[in-house]
Design an enzyme around this catalytic site. Structure first.
Site, PDB file in Angstrom:
ATOM      1  N   SER A 160       0.648  -1.213   0.098  1.00  0.00           N
ATOM      2  CA  SER A 160      -0.171  -0.089  -0.318  1.00  0.00           C
ATOM      3  C   SER A 160       0.864   1.225  -0.112  1.00  0.00           C
ATOM      4  O   SER A 160       1.519   1.423  -0.693  1.00  0.00           O
ATOM      5  CB  SER A 160      -1.125   0.174   1.200  1.00  0.00           C
ATOM      6  OG  SER A 160      -1.481   0.933   0.948  1.00  0.00           O
ATOM      7  N   ASP A 324      -9.151  -6.421  -4.774  1.00  0.00           N
ATOM      8  CA  ASP A 324      -8.246  -5.367  -4.250  1.00  0.00           C
ATOM      9  C   ASP A 324      -8.843  -3.966  -4.688  1.00  0.00           C
ATOM     10  O   ASP A 324      -8.573  -3.630  -5.947  1.00  0.00           O
ATOM     11  CB  ASP A 324      -7.078  -4.881  -4.353  1.00  0.00           C
ATOM     12  CG  ASP A 324      -6.220  -3.671  -3.606  1.00  0.00           C
ATOM     13  OD1 ASP A 324      -6.781  -2.757  -3.393  1.00  0.00           O
ATOM     14  OD2 ASP A 324      -5.157  -3.911  -2.730  1.00  0.00           O
ATOM     15  N   HIS A 357      -8.258  -5.205  -0.440  1.00  0.00           N
ATOM     16  CA  HIS A 357      -6.685  -4.013  -0.042  1.00  0.00           C
ATOM     17  C   HIS A 357      -5.944  -4.962   0.999  1.00  0.00           C
ATOM     18  O   HIS A 357      -4.784  -5.313   0.991  1.00  0.00           O
ATOM     19  CB  HIS A 357      -6.861  -2.848   0.366  1.00  0.00           C
ATOM     20  CG  HIS A 357      -5.628  -2.026  -0.457  1.00  0.00           C
ATOM     21  ND1 HIS A 357      -4.832  -1.965  -0.778  1.00  0.00           N
ATOM     22  CD2 HIS A 357      -5.237  -2.037   1.136  1.00  0.00           C
ATOM     23  CE1 HIS A 357      -3.847  -1.077  -0.365  1.00  0.00           C
ATOM     24  NE2 HIS A 357      -3.784  -0.574   0.572  1.00  0.00           N
TER      25      HIS A 357
END
Lengths: 380, 380
Positions: A160, A324, A357
């Site tokens: 991320s 995601d 995610h």
């Protein structure tokens, strides 16, 4: 109790930097602290370091526990330890808390260095702590490596926002990074992603207890705003399917026709929001989301990411997760394409995963085997 | 100025119902008002009525203007008028504000009927206004038809939450509906959709100016919460691509490294949030989202939607939009499948559109031609 293959009991350290750091905004941090942890042993050649960069709400406590009685281990403990995919028998792993954070590194909630006026009392930076960027973090991380006498990273890894830092390392310090592992990341945020950040920030900033960021002085916490921000975050970390699998439309009890908790999902979100609001600093949250918004290495190259990466030398593993929707595989493939345009060595894996995610934090076997395989070939 | 093919200057009417309405929750509304508008002329056979059901923030002002100088026409004016797809030369169209609303029908902000105690002053329902459901709305809409002497609908049409009402009409009153047009809808909300609703509600309910829903008495408005709720709503109405096309990462100006507006999208969201917070009632917003959450006709049939629709007699047009991630085509297809399981007559169109959920309100030619074609064949 420590699990098998744990790095064991760990201790955080603090490095103090008295040389000023000029930030991307032009502001200068005259001095700063960085809190960090290390796992494994630095080899004699100092060639086995892996730097772990954290995401929005992460910190330096990446693996192990502070005491055997700790309920939770570090946030990426499933990945890091002896014989784990990021094997501490081989690597010297560093985790740190980024500048602007709220876990020990200099940030809005830490005390501002005293001015020369003796009458001035110690007080937190609050709103006066500058806005920091991914570029600033990478610069401060490089300072930490210098402090530890480490010239080159065997690898830098992050998911991320952490993946953005890993990418930025290869741009800012091409000679210092041999491998970059960029997981569930993107070369910049989409408008939708930025919009979620903006809503979260507005929830915090319009909380009457925010006091323009100087809530420490007012002895308040903008807890309501932070709670809303976190609830919203949780929706975006999970896929629609994952929420469906986990909660579906499950009722807590018989329908009450009320605004109390009716569905199990509501109970989960409120719990997560309350927990976070009691632990995390709102000013840090604002800064982390802004760093996400601003990061866009192609901006100085007319949007051409390939150009932005033209001096990069590292080898890459890029990983994305099918479900995601915050940092979709499509965005990871943009990175892969730009790297390949520069004839760099890139492995890319698109992992079939349900968890959205959040999958980058989970011990999915396929995913972990990919990391294990790649890292086993990293020479130290 | 009135556009070509406008229904012209319109006037809202109010119907008062003094017979109690028992709600799904078991609560009873002893009396209530419904505000509505009509366009076109009811034919002698009373066979040409089309009922328009509104979505979350909609109301009875569906087409036309109240005065030539009005800036905006009704919310579905692009669809309804002489020679428009929903042609008022042929149909008698009714729009109404649902119970619990804030545009004239009985709702939390309307005055509670006086009790028998003469000392008691007129005051708004506030938190005491009951929670209403899609089922309750359809029952109250049927009362309005009775009041107007209309037995049967040529068609009922709605998008989003309005589509749920259209579906419910065919379940609750199979003999009274000849056609149902269900647009951008779903047979129930996903966990993710409900989660967005929950965050919006929590933003409103934790606003210190909310006073447990009795803010009218405190002469406050939970404006901050309502603003956050609306900003969040706007993200979900638009697709990621639509936000990308509309705003992308466009900066307002040079980067200021601040929490002020930096990106154009932020300016848009704040504007939309502020505007809505100045116009809409927070208690209504809470109730509209709860009605969305609760609607699930299959709940009483062990989740079997086909069973839930077993007495339905209407013919259907179901429309979805490719970029709608709030009510995705997949969800519309669930409705289609359940209707076909019952050997009903169903047309289904999946419209390629960029605008996400909002597409149902837009004058897309392909979409409008589908509605025009279907409605031209509805016999009156």
């Amino acid at each position: 109790m420590l699990e098998n293959n744990s790095v064991g009991i760990v201790t955080a350290q603090t490095a103090h930097f008295s040389e000023p750091l000029t930030l991307q905004s032009g502001e200068v941090l005259p001095q700063f602290d960085v809190v960090f942890e290390t796992y494994g042993t630095l080899n004699a050649a100092k060639s086995n370091t892996v730097l772990v960069c954290h995401a929005l709400s992460g910190n330096h406590h990446v693996a192990g526990k502070y005491a055997e009685t700790d309920k939770n281990a570090g946030w990426w403990d499933n990945l890091i330890g002896p014989n784990k995919p990021l094997d501490t028998n081989k690597f010297f792993v560093i985790g740190l808390n980024n500048l602007g954070g709220c876990h020990g590194s200099s940030g809005p909630s830490s005390l501002k260095p005293k001015s020369s006026h003796k009458s001035e009392k110690d007080q937190p930076y609050g709103a006066s702590f500058p806005i920091v960027t991914v570029e600033d973090w990478v610069n401060s991380q490089a300072r930490l490596l210098n402090h530890l006498g480490i010239t080159q990273l065997a690898a830098v890894i992050g998911g991320s926002l952490g993946g953005m830092q890993a990418l930025q390392w290869t741009i800012a310090f091409p000679e210092r990074v041999k491998h970059a592992l960029i997981i569930a990341a993107a070369p910049n945020l989409t408008a939708q992603n930025m919009a979620f950040n903006e809503v979260a920030r507005q929830a915090i900033m319009t909380d009457p207890e925010f006091y323009d960021g100087d809530y420490y002085a007012h002895k308040t916490v903008p807890r309501r705003g932070l709670r809303i921000a976190r609830m919203l975050g949780h929706i975006t970390y999970l896929s629609d399917n994952a929420m469906g699998e986990k909660f579906g439309r499950k009722l807590k009890d018989k329908i009450k026709y009320s605004f109390d908790v009716e569905f199990e999902m509501e109970s989960y979100l409120r719990y997560q929001g309350d927990k976070f609001a009691g632990e995390f600093d709102a000013n840090t949250y604002l800064r982390m989301t802004r760093a996400l918004d601003y990061y866009d290495p192609a901006l100085g190259y007319g949007g051409d990411l390939s150009q932005a990466l033209k001096n990069v030398k590292a080898k890459f593993l890029v990983v994305s997760f099918t479900s995601d929707w915050r940092f979709s595989p499509e965005r990871s493939r943009e990175i892969v394409k730009a790297l390949l345009d520069n004839e760099l060595t890139v492995s890319y894996a698109e992992v079939t995963a349900l968890h959205g995610h959040d999958a980058f934090l989970m011990p999915d076997t396929h995913y972990h085997n990919i990391l294990r395989g790649y890292l086993s070939k990293v020479e130290v």
